[in-house]
Design an enzyme around this catalytic site. Structure first.
Site, short mmCIF file in Angstrom:
data_model
loop_
_atom_site.label_atom_id
_atom_site.label_comp_id
_atom_site.label_asym_id
_atom_site.label_seq_id
_atom_site.Cartn_x
_atom_site.Cartn_y
_atom_site.Cartn_z
N SER A 119 -15.09 0.36 -2.42
CA SER A 119 -13.64 0.37 -2.22
C SER A 119 -13.15 1.76 -1.85
O SER A 119 -13.50 2.74 -2.51
CB SER A 119 -12.93 -0.09 -3.50
OG SER A 119 -11.52 0.02 -3.35
N ARG A 158 1.45 3.83 -3.41
CA ARG A 158 1.12 5.25 -3.24
C ARG A 158 2.37 6.11 -3.47
O ARG A 158 2.30 7.16 -4.11
CB ARG A 158 0.54 5.49 -1.84
CG ARG A 158 -0.91 5.06 -1.70
CD ARG A 158 -1.33 4.95 -0.24
NE ARG A 158 -2.76 4.67 -0.12
CZ ARG A 158 -3.32 3.48 -0.31
NH1 ARG A 158 -2.55 2.44 -0.66
NH2 ARG A 158 -4.62 3.31 -0.17
N GLN A 205 -10.28 2.62 -2.40
CA GLN A 205 -9.32 2.98 -3.45
C GLN A 205 -9.89 4.01 -4.42
O GLN A 205 -9.12 4.76 -5.04
CB GLN A 205 -8.88 1.74 -4.21
CG GLN A 205 -8.02 0.79 -3.39
CD GLN A 205 -7.72 -0.51 -4.11
OE1 GLN A 205 -8.29 -0.80 -5.16
NE2 GLN A 205 -6.82 -1.30 -3.55
N GLU A 231 -9.11 -6.73 4.59
CA GLU A 231 -8.07 -7.57 4.00
C GLU A 231 -7.56 -8.64 4.96
O GLU A 231 -6.95 -9.63 4.54
CB GLU A 231 -6.91 -6.70 3.53
CG GLU A 231 -6.16 -6.00 4.64
CD GLU A 231 -5.46 -4.74 4.16
OE1 GLU A 231 -4.23 -4.70 4.24
OE2 GLU A 231 -6.15 -3.81 3.69
N SER A 288 0.83 -1.21 0.00
CA SER A 288 0.00 0.00 0.00
C SER A 288 0.86 1.25 0.00
O SER A 288 0.58 2.22 -0.72
CB SER A 288 -0.93 0.00 1.22
OG SER A 288 -1.82 -1.09 1.17
#
EC number: 2.5.1.19
Length: 422
Positions: free
Chosen positions: A164, A29, A166, A308, A25
């Protein structure tokens, strides 16, 4: 031909120190921010896995200069974003949701595609948001095409990010380069995995970007430069959880070095989860050390913000002393696979008693027997099968290589850990 990996059984209590590669992650990013920054960046200890290599390859195709540096580091120099370019998303949610906003800043035609399962994953929230902000996009899911003009107006946009987090992070990461920045307002069911958005906000601020997240479900990013990064990437705490679970289920002790005292990583929640199940959890200068209990306690837990971890927690719950309830994870039906259906099917196939609820699972421990454990091209399903195999002889995990999505050599790390048992 389908390959099955015989999950090794533990011959006793596991006792090991397991260094874990960098956070996926954070790495992905950081790669996006570095590609959009005002100068060259250095990422030390980044994860090198399928997901991060897909991100790096895509950013190179869009114009960034990514070079291998000393000791596995990445040196990233931003360049003019341009097409034509093709982006292979694989099955990486971060690539398919973080890079369309980057591509919208490029000049030229950019095409996106990915693995067959990736074509089923939702993208309409981020693509429709980009259209509202001025982007020219053909399609609502993979494959799709974006025709960039070298700039994007930005502004205010309302999205439903209940599928999500995201969707939000993807817009925020590129927003400093939008002419007006961006204000993202979420409407709908609660956004899952909020720690991932917190991570995005923290990393933007560390790069000198002005972010206002003071109002619930609203994020404002001001336009402006992104400072170059000089970053040490934390270990991937979610990827560490199967190894800590090994200590918990075998009554052993596992230490993961470099565990941060403070972090935005969702995987840090494993500390509280294992403690609630009876494990001894200690964070010290050597890292995080978990010692398993004589008996694992069941738990009733809301995993909405840390979905997750659900496959790891489900595997732990299968060995608990009573019924566990995992809640708040209806959004997992849209992950790499429908993780709730997959966990029910596979645990039941080994003799477990598992029931799906509207938003999770009820798991009643039963004696388990060996058999095939299907991974559905899902790295976390594969590692859950490995956990079960510690105490259940004869578990055969399908396509263990799918773990390369986030862990370069999971089988090797697992075998090394099991080389140290009482």
């Amino acid at each position: 031909m389908t390959q099955f990996w015989p999950a090794p059984a533990a011959s006793g209590a596991v006792r090991a120190t397991v260094p874990v590669p960098g956070s996926k992650s954070i790495t992905n990013r950081a790669l996006v921010l570095a590609a959009l920054a005002e100068g060259p960046s250095t990422l030390r200890g980044p994860l090198r896995s399928r997901d991060t290599e897909l991100m790096a390859t895509a950013l190179r195709a869009l114009g960034a200069d990514l070079q291998d540096g000393p000791e596995g580091s990445w040196q990233v120099a931003p360049g003019p974003l341009r097409g034509p370019a093709e982006v292979d998303c694989g099955l990486a949610g971060t690539v398919m949701r973080f890079l369309p906003p980057v591509a919208a800043l490029a000049e030229g035609r950019i095409t996106f595609d990915g693995d067959p399962r990736a074509r089923e994953r939702p993208l309409d929230a981020v693509l429709n948001a980009l259209r509202a902000l001025g982007a020219d996009i053909s399609g609502d899911s993979l494959p799709f095409e974006l025709q960039g003009t070298g700039k994007l107006a930005g502004g205010a946009v309302t999205i439903d990010a209940s599928a999500s987090s995201q969707f939000v992070s993807g817009l925020l990461l590129s927003a400093p380069r939008f002419e007006q920045g961006v204000t993202v307002t979420h409407t709908g069911e609660p956004v899952p995995s909020l720690p991932h958005i917190d991570m995005t906000v923290s990393m933007l601020r560390a790069a000198g970007v002005e972010v206002d997240d003071s109002k619930r479900d609203v994020w404002h990013v001001a336009p402006g430069p992104i400072r170059a990064l000089d970053l040490d990437v934390e270990p991937d705490l979610s990827n560490a959880t199967p190894f800590l679970a090994a200590a918990a289920v075998t009554g052993g002790t596992v230490t993961v070095p470099g565990w941060p005292e403070r972090t935005d990583q969702a995987g840090d929640a494993i500390r509280d989860i294992l403690a609630r199940m009876g494990a001894t959890v200690e964070l010290g200068p050597d890292g995080l050390t978990v010692t398993g209990p004589a008996e694992l306690a069941p738990l009733d837990i809301d995993l909405h913000d840390v979905g997750e971890l659900t496959p790891t927690v489900a595997a732990l719950a299968a060995f608990a002393s009573g019924r566990s309830r995992l809640r708040g994870v209806a959004h997992l039906r849209g992950h790499e696979t429908d993780r709730l259906a997959a966990l029910q099917r596979e645990l039941s196939g080994l003799g477990g008693d598992v029931e799906q609820t509207d938003d999770g699972l009820l798991i009643e421990p039963r004696p388990l027997t060996g058999g095939n454990w299907h991974s559905y091209a899902d790295h976390r399903m594969a590692t859950a099968g490995a956990i079960l195999g510690l105490l259940v002889p004869g578990v055969l995990v399908e396509d263990i290589a799918t773990t390369r999505k986030t862990i370069p050599d999971f089988p090797g790390m697992w075998s090394s850990m099991l080389g140290a048992v009482d």
